[in-house]
Design a protein around this motif. Structure first.
Motif, PDB file in Angstrom:
ATOM      1  N   LYS A 238       0.811  -1.255  -0.108  1.00 52.04           N
ATOM      2  CA  LYS A 238       0.111   0.039   0.078  1.00 52.04           C
ATOM      3  C   LYS A 238       0.890   1.288  -0.047  1.00 52.04           C
ATOM      4  CE  LYS A 238      -3.060   2.499   3.210  1.00 52.04           C
ATOM      5  NZ  LYS A 238      -4.379   2.481   2.570  1.00 52.04           N
ATOM      6  N   GLN A 239       1.832   1.302   0.928  1.00 51.95           N
ATOM      7  CA  GLN A 239       2.676   2.454   1.000  1.00 51.95           C
ATOM      8  C   GLN A 239       3.414   2.560  -0.136  1.00 51.95           C
ATOM      9  OE1 GLN A 239       1.059   3.868   3.463  1.00 51.95           O
ATOM     10  NE2 GLN A 239       2.959   4.439   4.346  1.00 51.95           N
ATOM     11  N   GLU A 240       4.087   1.339  -1.015  1.00 60.38           N
ATOM     12  CA  GLU A 240       4.806   1.545  -2.236  1.00 60.38           C
ATOM     13  C   GLU A 240       3.945   2.184  -3.184  1.00 60.38           C
ATOM     14  OE1 GLU A 240       6.671  -2.186  -3.242  1.00 60.38           O
ATOM     15  OE2 GLU A 240       7.271  -2.504  -1.364  1.00 60.38           O
ATOM     16  N   MET A 241       2.680   1.700  -3.382  1.00 60.37           N
ATOM     17  CA  MET A 241       1.757   2.307  -4.331  1.00 60.37           C
ATOM     18  C   MET A 241       1.517   3.813  -4.001  1.00 60.37           C
ATOM     19  SD  MET A 241      -0.929  -1.053  -4.485  1.00 60.37           S
ATOM     20  CE  MET A 241      -2.158   0.134  -5.661  1.00 60.37           C
ATOM     21  N   LEU A 242       1.134   4.274  -2.785  1.00 59.83           N
ATOM     22  CA  LEU A 242       1.143   5.555  -2.650  1.00 59.83           C
ATOM     23  C   LEU A 242       2.340   6.399  -2.787  1.00 59.83           C
ATOM     24  CD1 LEU A 242      -0.755   7.785  -1.416  1.00 59.83           C
ATOM     25  CD2 LEU A 242       0.169   7.152   0.751  1.00 59.83           C
ATOM     26  N   ALA A 243       3.463   5.777  -2.715  1.00 62.03           N
ATOM     27  CA  ALA A 243       4.952   6.527  -3.052  1.00 62.03           C
ATOM     28  C   ALA A 243       4.902   6.656  -4.522  1.00 62.03           C
ATOM     29  CB  ALA A 243       6.130   5.578  -2.462  1.00 62.03           C
ATOM     30  N   CYS A 244       4.183   6.440  -5.329  1.00 57.93           N
ATOM     31  CA  CYS A 244       4.229   6.469  -6.610  1.00 57.93           C
ATOM     32  C   CYS A 244       3.753   7.812  -7.074  1.00 57.93           C
ATOM     33  CB  CYS A 244       3.476   5.341  -7.679  1.00 57.93           C
ATOM     34  SG  CYS A 244       4.190   3.797  -7.617  1.00 57.93           S
ATOM     35  N   HIS A 245       2.925   8.397  -6.312  1.00 61.25           N
ATOM     36  CA  HIS A 245       2.212   9.509  -6.393  1.00 61.25           C
ATOM     37  C   HIS A 245       3.213  10.799  -5.822  1.00 61.25           C
ATOM     38  CE1 HIS A 245      -1.572   7.799  -7.836  1.00 61.25           C
ATOM     39  NE2 HIS A 245      -1.303   6.951  -6.873  1.00 61.25           N
ATOM     40  N   ALA A 246       4.469  10.796  -6.369  1.00 50.93           N
ATOM     41  CA  ALA A 246       5.517  11.842  -5.931  1.00 50.93           C
ATOM     42  C   ALA A 246       4.793  13.392  -5.979  1.00 50.93           C
ATOM     43  CB  ALA A 246       6.582  11.599  -6.606  1.00 50.93           C
ATOM     44  N   SER A 247       4.382  13.513  -6.977  1.00 49.97           N
ATOM     45  CA  SER A 247       3.815  14.822  -7.224  1.00 49.97           C
ATOM     46  C   SER A 247       2.856  15.566  -6.163  1.00 49.97           C
ATOM     47  CB  SER A 247       3.016  15.212  -8.510  1.00 49.97           C
ATOM     48  OG  SER A 247       1.922  14.498  -8.659  1.00 49.97           O
ATOM     49  N   GLN A 248       2.272  14.588  -5.354  1.00 47.10           N
ATOM     50  CA  GLN A 248       1.276  15.105  -4.238  1.00 47.10           C
ATOM     51  C   GLN A 248       1.910  15.640  -3.072  1.00 47.10           C
ATOM     52  OE1 GLN A 248      -2.004  15.852  -5.529  1.00 47.10           O
ATOM     53  NE2 GLN A 248      -0.568  15.709  -6.838  1.00 47.10           N
ATOM     54  N   ARG A 249       3.134  15.076  -2.880  1.00 50.48           N
ATOM     55  CA  ARG A 249       3.613  15.709  -1.356  1.00 50.48           C
ATOM     56  C   ARG A 249       3.644  17.289  -1.636  1.00 50.48           C
ATOM     57  NH1 ARG A 249       8.337  17.368   0.400  1.00 50.48           N
ATOM     58  NH2 ARG A 249       8.856  17.188   2.575  1.00 50.48           N
ATOM     59  N   ASN A 250       4.591  17.681  -2.593  1.00 48.78           N
ATOM     60  CA  ASN A 250       4.713  19.224  -2.758  1.00 48.78           C
ATOM     61  C   ASN A 250       3.172  19.863  -2.588  1.00 48.78           C
ATOM     62  OD1 ASN A 250       7.356  18.760  -2.324  1.00 48.78           O
ATOM     63  ND2 ASN A 250       7.745  18.853  -4.694  1.00 48.78           N
ATOM     64  N   TRP A 251       2.347  19.259  -3.294  1.00 49.88           N
ATOM     65  CA  TRP A 251       1.104  20.025  -3.680  1.00 49.88           C
ATOM     66  C   TRP A 251       0.202  19.957  -2.279  1.00 49.88           C
ATOM     67  CZ3 TRP A 251      -2.333  23.257  -5.469  1.00 49.88           C
ATOM     68  CH2 TRP A 251      -3.454  23.095  -5.188  1.00 49.88           C
ATOM     69  N   LEU A 252       0.263  18.902  -1.602  1.00 48.00           N
ATOM     70  CA  LEU A 252      -0.396  18.958  -0.215  1.00 48.00           C
ATOM     71  C   LEU A 252       0.255  19.759   0.732  1.00 48.00           C
ATOM     72  CD1 LEU A 252      -1.630  15.253  -0.271  1.00 48.00           C
ATOM     73  CD2 LEU A 252      -2.859  17.152  -0.313  1.00 48.00           C
ATOM     74  N   LEU A 253       1.609  19.934   0.652  1.00 44.05           N
ATOM     75  CA  LEU A 253       2.437  20.767   1.570  1.00 44.05           C
ATOM     76  C   LEU A 253       2.154  22.107   1.500  1.00 44.05           C
ATOM     77  CD1 LEU A 253       4.619  21.048   3.862  1.00 44.05           C
ATOM     78  CD2 LEU A 253       6.480  20.946   1.930  1.00 44.05           C
ATOM     79  N   ARG A 254       2.157  22.518   0.223  1.00 46.97           N
ATOM     80  CA  ARG A 254       1.727  23.858  -0.039  1.00 46.97           C
ATOM     81  C   ARG A 254       0.162  24.296   0.000  1.00 46.97           C
ATOM     82  NH1 ARG A 254       4.211  27.833  -4.407  1.00 46.97           N
ATOM     83  NH2 ARG A 254       2.445  29.243  -4.856  1.00 46.97           N
ATOM     84  N   GLN A 255      -0.656  23.393  -0.263  1.00 50.43           N
ATOM     85  CA  GLN A 255      -2.169  23.879  -0.180  1.00 50.43           C
ATOM     86  C   GLN A 255      -2.814  23.477   1.083  1.00 50.43           C
ATOM     87  OE1 GLN A 255      -3.745  25.109  -2.704  1.00 50.43           O
ATOM     88  NE2 GLN A 255      -5.659  24.810  -2.282  1.00 50.43           N
ATOM     89  N   HIS A 256      -2.291  22.265   1.728  1.00 49.93           N
ATOM     90  CA  HIS A 256      -3.078  22.334   3.116  1.00 49.93           C
ATOM     91  C   HIS A 256      -2.269  22.127   4.342  1.00 49.93           C
ATOM     92  CE1 HIS A 256      -6.283  20.728   0.733  1.00 49.93           C
ATOM     93  NE2 HIS A 256      -5.548  20.032  -0.072  1.00 49.93           N
ATOM     94  N   GLY A 257      -0.877  22.378   3.924  1.00 53.10           N
ATOM     95  CA  GLY A 257      -0.004  22.416   5.152  1.00 53.10           C
ATOM     96  C   GLY A 257       0.230  21.029   5.712  1.00 53.10           C
TER      97      GLY A 257
END
Length: 256
Positions: free
Chosen positions: A188-207
């Motif tokens: 599950k965590q490996e699959m989620l790690a494929c979505h690398a673009s979302q870490r920066n987005w969530l950090l900026r948009q939602h903190g």
């Protein structure tokens, strides 16, 4: 839909790339172990999920990330090509979603919860519910290119947890049951790690940082409620005329 002796076909359909991975990838991995054919679908390609890239560029990136996650599981992937924040309940939305259900031909559908923190999730839930009802109706035309034929029956329908398991007012939404995903949490965590673009987005948009760790903590919280290391919660849509027997839980319990 599959014959009665074959493993059931599974459709996991949520609003955006990474939603399925966060909410039910551990359960999908258990179903894959049982030989189930799995299709992961997203309503959108995540075209609003960046502050640096334009909508078409980030959509290409996020489709690729979703495909990579599905490949780790050995699942099919499809995108229905709605736009972010533009998933609405109308005739075109019902046709597109029904066509996706007919193409996946599922026996079991996992989808977004009826109540969640954003409209895209809630509209997905409603459209998928309607599509499961309409997909077997032979006179309902999806009006899509090269349409798939109707399926044989309404599939079993399940809702994943809402984000953090709460409603609009912060009240807990208890699941009907919790699936033990302790042995599939790493995939599950490996699959989620494929979505690398979302870490920066969530950090900026939602903190929100710790993209992977927050997923692990929530899985651990649900698991603790069931007395296991990691879990994923579900509720079943069992009102008329949807199937009322809990085929998903029975299938998972048969493998334990």
């Amino acid at each position: 839909m599959s014959d009665e002796h074959a493993p059931p076909r599974i459709l996991a359909i949520h609003a955006h790339p990474d939603d399925v991975e966060i909410q039910c990838a551990g359960t999908l991995a258990l179903l894959k172990e049982q030989g189930c054919h799995i299709t992961i679908a997203t309503m959108t390609a995540g075209d609003c999920g960046s502050a640096e890239m334009g909508p078409e560029e980030i959509a290409r990136v996020r489709r690729g990330e979703a495909q990579a996650a599905a490949d780790l599981l050995g699942a099919d992937y499809m995108c229905l090509e709605f736009r972010d924040f533009c998933i609405i309940i109308d005739h075109e939305g019902r046709r597109k979603t029904t066509e996706a259900v007919r193409r996946a031909r599922p026996d079991i559908v996992l989808t977004a919860p009826p109540v969640d923190y954003m409209s895209d999730h809630e509209m997905t839930s409603r459209l998928v519910r309607d599509a499961c009802f309409m997909a077997p109706a032979p006179n309902y035309s999806t009006e899509q290119w090269d349409p798939a034929p109707p399926i044989d029956a309404i599939p079993h329908l399940y809702y994943t947890d809402s984000v953090e398991g709460i409603d609009w007012f912060g009240n807990n939404i208890p699941p009907d049951f919790i699936v033990d995903i302790s042995r599939t949490i790493d995939l599950k965590q490996e699959m989620l790690a494929c979505h690398a673009s979302q870490r920066n987005w969530l950090l900026r948009q939602h903190g929100i940082d710790e993209y992977l760790e927050s997923s692990r903590r929530w899985s651990a919280a649900r698991g603790q409620q069931a007395g296991v290391a990691y879990g994923e919660g579900f509720r079943q849509h069992s009102g008329h005329p949807y199937p009322g027997d809990n085929r998903l839980l029975e299938l998972l319990n048969s493998s334990s």
